[in-house]
Structure formats: structure tokens, C-alpha cells
Design a protein around this motif. Sequence first.
Motif, PDB file in Angstrom:
ATOM      1  N   ILE A  58      -4.435  -7.788  -7.489  1.00 30.53           N
ATOM      2  CA  ILE A  58      -4.666  -6.891  -6.351  1.00 30.53           C
ATOM      3  C   ILE A  58      -4.428  -5.443  -6.775  1.00 30.53           C
ATOM      4  N   PHE A  99      -6.472  -5.526   1.903  1.00 32.03           N
ATOM      5  CA  PHE A  99      -5.815  -4.274   1.535  1.00 32.03           C
ATOM      6  C   PHE A  99      -6.814  -3.122   1.591  1.00 32.03           C
ATOM      7  N   GLN A 100      -8.004  -3.346   1.076  1.00 35.33           N
ATOM      8  CA  GLN A 100      -9.016  -2.295   1.041  1.00 35.33           C
ATOM      9  C   GLN A 100      -9.438  -1.857   2.440  1.00 35.33           C
ATOM     10  N   SER A 101      -9.468  -2.803   3.377  1.00 38.43           N
ATOM     11  CA  SER A 101      -9.882  -2.489   4.753  1.00 38.43           C
ATOM     12  C   SER A 101      -8.740  -1.953   5.603  1.00 38.43           C
ATOM     13  N   ILE A 121      -7.345  -9.009  -1.403  1.00 37.58           N
ATOM     14  CA  ILE A 121      -7.871  -7.770  -1.997  1.00 37.58           C
ATOM     15  C   ILE A 121      -8.676  -6.998  -0.964  1.00 37.58           C
ATOM     16  N   LYS A 122      -9.566  -7.715  -0.258  1.00 39.50           N
ATOM     17  CA  LYS A 122     -10.400  -7.066   0.766  1.00 39.50           C
ATOM     18  C   LYS A 122      -9.555  -6.591   1.945  1.00 39.50           C
ATOM     19  N   ASP A 166       0.851  -1.185   0.000  1.00 41.04           N
ATOM     20  CA  ASP A 166       0.000   0.000   0.000  1.00 41.04           C
ATOM     21  C   ASP A 166       0.892   1.244   0.000  1.00 41.04           C
ATOM     22  N   ASN A 221      -7.267  -3.988  -8.706  1.00 44.75           N
ATOM     23  CA  ASN A 221      -8.488  -3.740  -7.933  1.00 44.75           C
ATOM     24  C   ASN A 221      -8.325  -2.676  -6.851  1.00 44.75           C
ATOM     25  N   ASN A 222      -7.112  -2.130  -6.702  1.00 45.91           N
ATOM     26  CA  ASN A 222      -6.884  -1.127  -5.663  1.00 45.91           C
ATOM     27  C   ASN A 222      -5.840  -0.137  -6.155  1.00 45.91           C
ATOM     28  N   GLU A 223      -6.245   1.104  -6.360  1.00 45.10           N
ATOM     29  CA  GLU A 223      -5.341   2.107  -6.923  1.00 45.10           C
ATOM     30  C   GLU A 223      -4.196   2.470  -5.985  1.00 45.10           C
ATOM     31  N   ASN A 224      -4.317   2.099  -4.707  1.00 46.21           N
ATOM     32  CA  ASN A 224      -3.269   2.412  -3.740  1.00 46.21           C
ATOM     33  C   ASN A 224      -2.214   1.306  -3.621  1.00 46.21           C
TER      34      ASN A 224
END
Length: 322
Positions: free
Chosen positions: A240, A222-224, A219-220, A134, A243-246
Motif C-alpha cells: 500500500i 486509501f486513494q479515494s 489500496i483504492k 494516511d 502505491n500511495n505516496e501519502n
Amino acid sequence: MLKKKIGLIIALSLVMLFITACGQSQKTLTVSTFKTSAKQEQENIWKNFDEKYDLKIKGEFGTEDERLENSKTGIDVIELTQRYAVRGNKQARFKKLDFSKLKNFKLLSKEQQQIARKTNSIPYQISVLGVAYDVKQIEQFYSWNQLWDKRLEKHLAIPDISTVFGPEMLYIAQGHYQRKQVTSVFVDNGLIDANPTFSELKKLRPNILKTYEDPKNLIKMFQSGKIDVAVVSNEIGEKIQKNNENVRYVLPNEETYLSYKMAAILNDGQSKESYRYLDYLIKANKDNLKKNSTFENVRKIDYTFLNKHLTNYTKQWNEIIE
């Protein structure tokens, strides 16, 4: 009237013979493969192969242990990771390959051809281990040593030792130890020095939030914000990142860890299409296979050594990680 009936019977009989012959003419091939990549393989490989050669591929799925154990159940071709291909060949489960029957064998590099000859199986796809991180939490990730950074406490995910790249975590730990030994000379022989390796793994333990078998939940996570860094294959890392720009996926600057997916013909395989399928796999994946020449400092892994000691290593791993 009698002649008409006889003629009708003969005509119907010929039709039935034709239908039966057509049904029997379709060739079949049974392939044991990875459940996680089955959908992708069916779309990218099996469908095109079926259409090109007018046959039907039947799939068998499960873990590598299960599939290797059940390899005497009428399966023609088995697809395994490199470690399991070494094991299967040692257990004499594969037919000795006649490489003259593979016209695309020349597309493999010399190293890949050598692996094929040693294992009686052909490498058909490369996976490489890297790091997803991240960027909001870590400005830049460039070294395997950063996995031990105290700022990652309870924010790191690594593959379990039972997974494809799990044992590579031992080599990463060993590499971390070696880089700290300024005056020592490291000989890359593919072996593991267990004492310093597990000592470094123990030091890594505080940072580990999750050891995963199935990477889908990463994926989830990282998002959380539950994890900031994950050690993953390029296929998972790129997914991953998408699905996540960060999240960025990188290969650290030091040694590279790669593994091949392999395909072998089983001893009890009956299909005459097995060689054709192996040949097709090479050609269909030729661009992926060429990537091996783009990687520098590829760490050698002695899979025969690893397989021999893995039960004991797994026990030590569980004592530290659990």
C-alpha cells in the motif's frame, strides 16, 4: 531383410523404453499452499527448486480450512499459518518430523526450533502486524491506542476475525484495555480475558468502516479517502505504501504481533522429496527468518487456547461488528 526389420524393432523398443524411463524418472511433489501467495512462491521458490532437483511441483490451493480438511488427498506438503499448524498437529494430520534430516534446521533460532518441535512443522516465513495510515490525515501513528481515536470514526479498516491476523485484533483490544489499568500488572500468558476484550472491541466499532478478508481493495480505499488507517500485515502495508505516496506503514511502539508461515509433511504424503523441500524453504527464507531477533515486546499468543475458543469468539465478534 528379416534381420534389418528385427534390428529396427529392437532399436525402436529401446527408444520407447528410454523415453518411458525418462518420463518416470522426473520426481513430483504436491504442495498445498496459500492462494494469495501462490504466484510469488512459484516464482521465488518452486521454479528454482524444480530446476535444482529436476522435479515438478504440483500446487493445491484454497482456504486453510479447506486445505486442512482435504489433506488426505495425495498431498505431500502443506503450508499453513501458525494457528492452523497447531490445529493440524493436534488433529494428528502431520508426520512426526525427523529433524536430523533437515541440514538447515540449525539456521532457525532456538525459539523457531522449539515451535517446529511442538508443531511437527517448520517455520519458514515471518509476517508481522502493523498499521498503514494516511499522513495527510494523521501526522504520526505510533500507538495501538490511536485506533480508538474518535477522529477515526468510519475511517478504519481491520482484518476480519476469519483471516490470518483477525484474531490478533482481540489481543490488540486486550492490550488497549490493560494500558488503561494504571495499577494493574499484565501477565503475558497468551490467553484472552474475553469480557474486557470484547468491551474494548465494542468501543472500537464506531471507527470501523470495513472488516476485510481480501486486502486488495485497501489500496483504492486509501486513494479515494474512504479510510485513513488500516491494520495490515507487513507484506500488505508495504505494498500500500509503495502505491500511495501519502501512506506510511509502521509498527506501533508497544507490543508486536507476529505469525509464522509453517510447512508440514502430511501423513499420506508419498514423495521422497518432502524433507528436501522443507530444508530448501528454510534456506531460501533465512534472511526473513532472522527478523525475529529484531522485534521487541513480541506478544505471546497461545494458539491452542485460541483455537479452542475461536468459535465462541467469532460469534461474539459478529454480534459486535455486523
